[in-house]
Scaffold this motif. Structure first.
Motif, PDB file in Angstrom:
ATOM      1  N   VAL A 111       2.939 -40.759 -41.202  1.00  0.00           N
ATOM      2  CA  VAL A 111       2.700 -41.299 -39.865  1.00  0.00           C
ATOM      3  C   VAL A 111       2.866 -42.817 -39.873  1.00  0.00           C
ATOM      4  O   VAL A 111       3.419 -43.394 -38.927  1.00  0.00           O
ATOM      5  CB  VAL A 111       1.307 -40.889 -39.351  1.00  0.00           C
ATOM      6  N   LEU A 112       2.411 -43.477 -40.938  1.00  0.00           N
ATOM      7  CA  LEU A 112       2.603 -44.925 -41.062  1.00  0.00           C
ATOM      8  C   LEU A 112       4.096 -45.276 -40.991  1.00  0.00           C
ATOM      9  O   LEU A 112       4.503 -46.203 -40.269  1.00  0.00           O
ATOM     10  CB  LEU A 112       1.997 -45.417 -42.376  1.00  0.00           C
ATOM     11  N   ASP A 118       9.156 -46.757 -35.203  1.00  0.00           N
ATOM     12  CA  ASP A 118       9.069 -46.743 -33.740  1.00  0.00           C
ATOM     13  C   ASP A 118       8.681 -48.103 -33.169  1.00  0.00           C
ATOM     14  O   ASP A 118       9.251 -48.551 -32.165  1.00  0.00           O
ATOM     15  CB  ASP A 118       8.055 -45.690 -33.284  1.00  0.00           C
ATOM     16  N   LEU A 119       7.690 -48.764 -33.787  1.00  0.00           N
ATOM     17  CA  LEU A 119       7.221 -50.046 -33.255  1.00  0.00           C
ATOM     18  C   LEU A 119       8.293 -51.126 -33.358  1.00  0.00           C
ATOM     19  O   LEU A 119       8.283 -52.091 -32.597  1.00  0.00           O
ATOM     20  CB  LEU A 119       5.955 -50.487 -33.990  1.00  0.00           C
ATOM     21  N   GLY A 124       7.049 -53.343 -25.010  1.00  0.00           N
ATOM     22  CA  GLY A 124       5.661 -53.413 -24.596  1.00  0.00           C
ATOM     23  C   GLY A 124       4.657 -53.496 -25.722  1.00  0.00           C
ATOM     24  O   GLY A 124       3.458 -53.283 -25.505  1.00  0.00           O
ATOM     25  N   VAL A 125       5.135 -53.794 -26.942  1.00  0.00           N
ATOM     26  CA  VAL A 125       4.216 -53.931 -28.077  1.00  0.00           C
ATOM     27  C   VAL A 125       4.492 -55.239 -28.839  1.00  0.00           C
ATOM     28  O   VAL A 125       4.121 -55.376 -29.995  1.00  0.00           O
ATOM     29  CB  VAL A 125       4.325 -52.724 -29.043  1.00  0.00           C
ATOM     30  N   ARG A 254       2.381 -40.399 -31.516  1.00  0.00           N
ATOM     31  CA  ARG A 254       2.580 -40.815 -30.125  1.00  0.00           C
ATOM     32  C   ARG A 254       1.269 -41.325 -29.520  1.00  0.00           C
ATOM     33  O   ARG A 254       1.260 -42.269 -28.718  1.00  0.00           O
ATOM     34  CB  ARG A 254       3.111 -39.642 -29.305  1.00  0.00           C
ATOM     35  N   TYR A 255       0.180 -40.715 -29.880  1.00  0.00           N
ATOM     36  CA  TYR A 255      -1.138 -41.146 -29.395  1.00  0.00           C
ATOM     37  C   TYR A 255      -1.413 -42.581 -29.846  1.00  0.00           C
ATOM     38  O   TYR A 255      -1.844 -43.432 -29.052  1.00  0.00           O
ATOM     39  CB  TYR A 255      -2.204 -40.200 -29.933  1.00  0.00           C
TER      40      TYR A 255
END
Length: 368
Positions: A111-112, A118-119, A124-125, A254-255
């Protein structure tokens, strides 16, 4: 102290002492076979020399920076180590076997890595830089995260918050995700408003827990831990890929992305110190039921998530999914009541135990 066995073929004691063994200052010798007569003659002095060698190993954290050119950085972490052939933390009984640790914690590292990819592309991040850290030595006692926070690659003062991923590969059909440490900042109230992926957050407030977010909390950094719960394969060779819920891991990814996005323009999060568990009030017990509790269960009682063969629960016929509602004279309403119930018994005691199975009450006896 001298231990003696007259069997000359008996296996020598192991030379490996685990980190849990504490020295008490008493030299110990082991003799076997005829060495008793050779070395321990009544009235003769005995002189022995012992060289103690403490083995040292070097482990490495893996650190990557997504540099947005911002003052503040968000840490996303997961430990990369597990137990190898078993080591001191294994709950496996039987022949020596590799512990792959698919849930603990290949799931967190996966997940990391997904978040890192993704990031780097998401909009928006961009109000924070992102530091991705795969920690070593977590199973030995948070060694990797503790070392990093004591020797950070960017100043601790620049850290906005920390997200820890440890055991996120077993999302169940209820879609409940454990989020620990929400008391470390008022901003974590946001986890209750995230609707992405249809997950339900079950939260705890304390910043201290048995994973790497603790190291950051102790340095004054708001830190939370995502966790899908314990299971019967915990710290066993059976924690392998065929039992991983890969679609569930994507839902968690996604959360977290939604959470990071919602916090993007909040500036630096306010840190709050949490009220820690008073260990003086924590029950101490001499017996075990031999079950894995479902820590994400929020109903009345203690739901069993796994039963260990050869232990009292298995002998009493208890099964995974049973909800313990009474142990002896103690009504079991939650985990603390369950621990208080255990604390009332000694080895050899027999007690009535009442469980709910498929909505029906079942009463039997358990012998500790």
């Amino acid at each position: 102290m001298i231990f003696y066995n007259d069997d000359k073929d008996v296996e020598d004691p192991g030379l490996h002492l685990t980190a849990k063994v504490k020295p008490i200052g008493i030299p110990v010798f082991f003799l076997k076979g005829d060495s008793y007569h050779e070395h321990l003659i009544t009235g003769n002095p005995f002189i022995g020399n012992v060289d103690l060698v403490r083995e040292q190993r070097t482990a490495y954290n893996v650190v990557g920076l997504l540099d947005r050119g911002k003052e503040n950085a968000v840490v996303i972490g997961a430990h990369l180590d597990h137990l190898g052939w078993g080591d001191e933390g294994s709950l496996h009984r039987g022949e020596k076997a590799i512990h792959n640790g698919a849930d603990d914690n290949a799931s967190g590292v996966a997940v990391l890595l997904a978040l890192a990819a993704d990031l780097a592309e998401m909009e928006g991040v961009g109000d924070n830089s992102y530091l991705f850290i795969a920690f070593s030595g977590e199973e030995k006692g948070l060694y990797g995260s503790n070392h990093w926070t004591k020797h950070p690659t960017i100043p601790i003062s620049r850290l906005n918050y920390m997200i820890n991923l440890d055991m996120v590969g077993r999302l169940d059909s209820t879609g409940t995700i454990g989020v620990n440490g929400v008391g470390t900042s008022p901003a974590w109230a946001e986890v209750d408003h995230i609707r992405t992926s249809g997950l339900k957050a079950k939260t705890t407030t304390s910043g201290v827990g048995p994973s790497d977010h603790t190291s950051f909390y102790l340095q004054g950094v708001p830190a939370i831990h995502f966790f899908t719960g314990t299971h019967a394969d915990y710290h066993k060779p059976s924690d392998d890929t065929e039992k991983i819920n890969f679609p569930g891991m994507l839902r968690i990814t996604r959360y977290i992305e939604s959470l990071v996005s919602s916090l993007n323009d909040n500036g630096k999060l306010t840190f709050t110190k949490t009220e820690e568990v008073n260990t003086e009030n924590t029950p101490r017990f001499k017996v075990t039921l031999g079950v894995v509790p479902d820590y994400l269960y929020d109903g009345k009682g203690m739901r069993i998530d796994g039963v260990t063969e050869g232990k009292p629960a298995a002998a009493a016929g208890l099964k995974k999914g049973d909800v313990v509602v009474k142990l002896g004279a103690i009504d079991i309403t939650d985990m603390m009541a369950y621990m208080k119930g255990l604390a009332a018994f000694n080895k050899g005691d027999t007690a009535p135990i009442k469980v709910l199975r498929d909505g029906k009450e079942l009463e039997t006896t358990v012998t500790f």
